[in-house]
Enzyme design. Structure first.
Site, PDB file in Angstrom:
ATOM      1  N   THR A 132       0.822  -1.216   0.000  1.00  0.00           N
ATOM      2  CA  THR A 132       0.000   0.000   0.000  1.00  0.00           C
ATOM      3  C   THR A 132       0.854   1.263   0.000  1.00  0.00           C
ATOM      4  OG1 THR A 132      -1.459   1.268   1.458  1.00  0.00           O
ATOM      5  CG2 THR A 132      -0.124  -0.362   2.515  1.00  0.00           C
ATOM      6  N   ASP A 133       0.265   2.359  -0.456  1.00  0.00           N
ATOM      7  CA  ASP A 133       0.962   3.661  -0.383  1.00  0.00           C
ATOM      8  C   ASP A 133       1.012   4.181   1.056  1.00  0.00           C
ATOM      9  OD1 ASP A 133      -1.748   4.308  -0.063  1.00  0.00           O
ATOM     10  OD2 ASP A 133      -1.745   5.927  -1.542  1.00  0.00           O
ATOM     11  N   GLU A 134       0.214   3.553   1.970  1.00  0.00           N
ATOM     12  CA  GLU A 134       0.129   4.092   3.336  1.00  0.00           C
ATOM     13  C   GLU A 134       1.442   3.927   4.101  1.00  0.00           C
ATOM     14  OE1 GLU A 134      -3.580   3.368   5.355  1.00  0.00           O
ATOM     15  OE2 GLU A 134      -4.618   3.069   3.458  1.00  0.00           O
ATOM     16  N   TYR A 158      -1.984  -0.583  10.975  1.00  0.00           N
ATOM     17  CA  TYR A 158      -2.090  -1.235   9.658  1.00  0.00           C
ATOM     18  C   TYR A 158      -0.876  -0.907   8.795  1.00  0.00           C
ATOM     19  CZ  TYR A 158      -3.334  -1.683   4.719  1.00  0.00           C
ATOM     20  OH  TYR A 158      -3.301  -1.970   3.369  1.00  0.00           O
ATOM     21  N   LYS A 162       2.200  -3.317   7.379  1.00  0.00           N
ATOM     22  CA  LYS A 162       2.495  -3.491   5.953  1.00  0.00           C
ATOM     23  C   LYS A 162       3.938  -3.052   5.662  1.00  0.00           C
ATOM     24  CE  LYS A 162       0.153  -4.626   2.961  1.00  0.00           C
ATOM     25  NZ  LYS A 162      -0.162  -5.971   2.399  1.00  0.00           N
TER      26      LYS A 162
END
Ligand code: NAD
Ligand code: TYD
Length: 355
Positions: A132-134, A158, A162
């Site tokens: 993810t970009d997060e 989260y 990741k």
């Protein structure tokens, strides 16, 4: 064949459906079927011999090893994860277990299997990690979008879990030479999206006559990508990506949350109008998410330049298809709503009126 983890979830199921629509290469779909996994997403493959479903946990290295030895996949595409930021705030442990320990177990099983391969089977093998970009954290309004060299600065349990999984994947390439690829994608939307996430939550709440909860001022920005575009990017990276590289995937489509909610209400007003008034009347601002990232934006030039991938859908075309899909699939929505989902809604949305 390819081995897909998490293929009963939102993106994984779309990926498996798209894969088998375009190729005859079989898929072994390995999924624990948590609250987010749903075999109804794969109903159209019920009698398709190219799709083999095995219920299992990515933390179970022994089962993974025996499945690899038996089915000899040429690639692993790893979607399985706990994926919802708000749930990671209420209960971070499952995120560390699945996203960190689970990815570690999967890497260990993949490494052991890859070490048994020879010749072209060994050089052609790929482990594609879907991320993810997060992991890059949050941007200010004038900051440049995330690129592949942006330092990691995850802010939620989260995104931290990741980020940890991305680092493990990277280390398995650097240390053991495992042929890995990582994609870091922005927010997806489309069919089969579990209604805990913003876009399907707004569509399903609007139709049920419920409040449309907007966290804080609703001016947080996300980049949105239609799920089939993400699936196409993954297929392309698997086919031609350079081992050890990461590829950012995004829709060139930054939107504030409030503008997304308005766009959904306007589509519903057109496609399924209420007896009186607009769906916009149901919008309610509620207490903000703790640690809420203000802005995500993706620079997706590398995948475009090196691999020729660009999104095919605009936000207008993708959102219309999404709203139409939910309007046409009431039974899917009611089945999801009949499970534990309502307990989550109570936990997350009771007593959250903005003061
Ligand atoms: P999802 O929550 O809809 O689906 C996750 C799937 O993984 C479910 O089918 C679940 O049963 C399965 N799963 C969970 N724990 C497991 C375990 N221990 N063992 C085996 N299976 C397990 O998630 P999604 O939105 O489809 O996301 C898929 C992947 O893409 C995730 O890795 C996520 O981090 C990443 N991603 C998602 C988005 C997004 O906008 N949804 C954006 C970028 C990246
Ligand atoms: P979400 O779909 O949970 O994805 P992510 O947190 O991974 O970006 O949320 C998208 C945005 O919408 C995020 O800024 C939080 C916001 N949001 C709301 O305003 N209300 C809601 O009920 C939900 C679920 C999300």
């Amino acid at each position: 064949m390819i081995f897909v983890t998490g293929g009963a979830g939102f993106i994984g199921a779309n990926f498996v459906l798209n894969w088998l629509a375009q190729s005859d290469e079989a898929v072994l779909n390995y999924d624990k079927l948590t609250y987010a996994g749903n075999l109804n997403n794969l109903l159209s493959l019920r009698d398709d011999p190219r799709h083999l479903f095995v219920q299992g946990d990515i933390c179970d290295t022994a089962t993974l090893q025996s499945l690899f030895a038996q089915h000899r996949p040429r690639a692993i595409v790893h979607f399985a994860a706990e994926s919802h930021v708000d749930r990671s705030i209420h209960g971070p442990a499952a995120f560390v277990t699945t996203n960190v320990n689970g990815t570690f177990s999967l890497l260990e099983a993949a490494r052991a299997y890859w070490n048994t391969l020879e010749g072209e089977a060994r050089t052609g093998f790929r482990f594609l990690h879907v991320s993810t970009d997060e992991v890059y954290g949050t941007l200010g309004p004038d900051d440049a979008p995330f690129s592949e060299t942006t330092p990691y600065a995850p802010n939620s349990p989260y995104s931290a879990s990741k980020a940890a999984s991305d680092h493990l994947v990277r280390a398995y390439h650097h240390t053991y030479g495992l042929p890995v690829l990582t994609t870091n994608c922005s927010n997806n939307y489309g069919p089969y999206h579990f209604p805990e996430k913003l876009i399907p939550l707004i569509i399903t709440n609007a139709r049920a006559g419920k409040d449309l909860p907007v966290y804080g001022d609703g001016q947080q920005v996300r980049d949105w990508l239609f799920v089939t575009d993400h699936c196409a990017a993954i297929r392309r990276v698997l086919e031609a990506g350079r081992c050890g590289e990461t590829y950012n995937v995004g829709g060139w489509n930054e939107q504030t949350n409030l503008s997304v909610v308005h766009a959904i209400c306007d589509l519903l007003d057109e496609l399924s109008p209420k007896a009186s008034g607009s769906y916009r009347d149901q919008i309610r601002h509620i207490t903000d998410r703790p640690g809420h990232d203000r802005r995500y934006a993706i620079n997706a030039r590398k995948i475009e330049r090196e691999l020729g991938w660009k999104p095919a859908e605009t936000f207008a075309t993708g959102l219309r298809q999404t709203v139409q899909w939910y309007l046409a699939n009431d039974s899917w929505v009611s089945q999801v709503h009949s499970g534990d989902y309502m307990k989550w809604v109570d936990l997350q949305y009771s007593n959250k009126d903005a003061s």
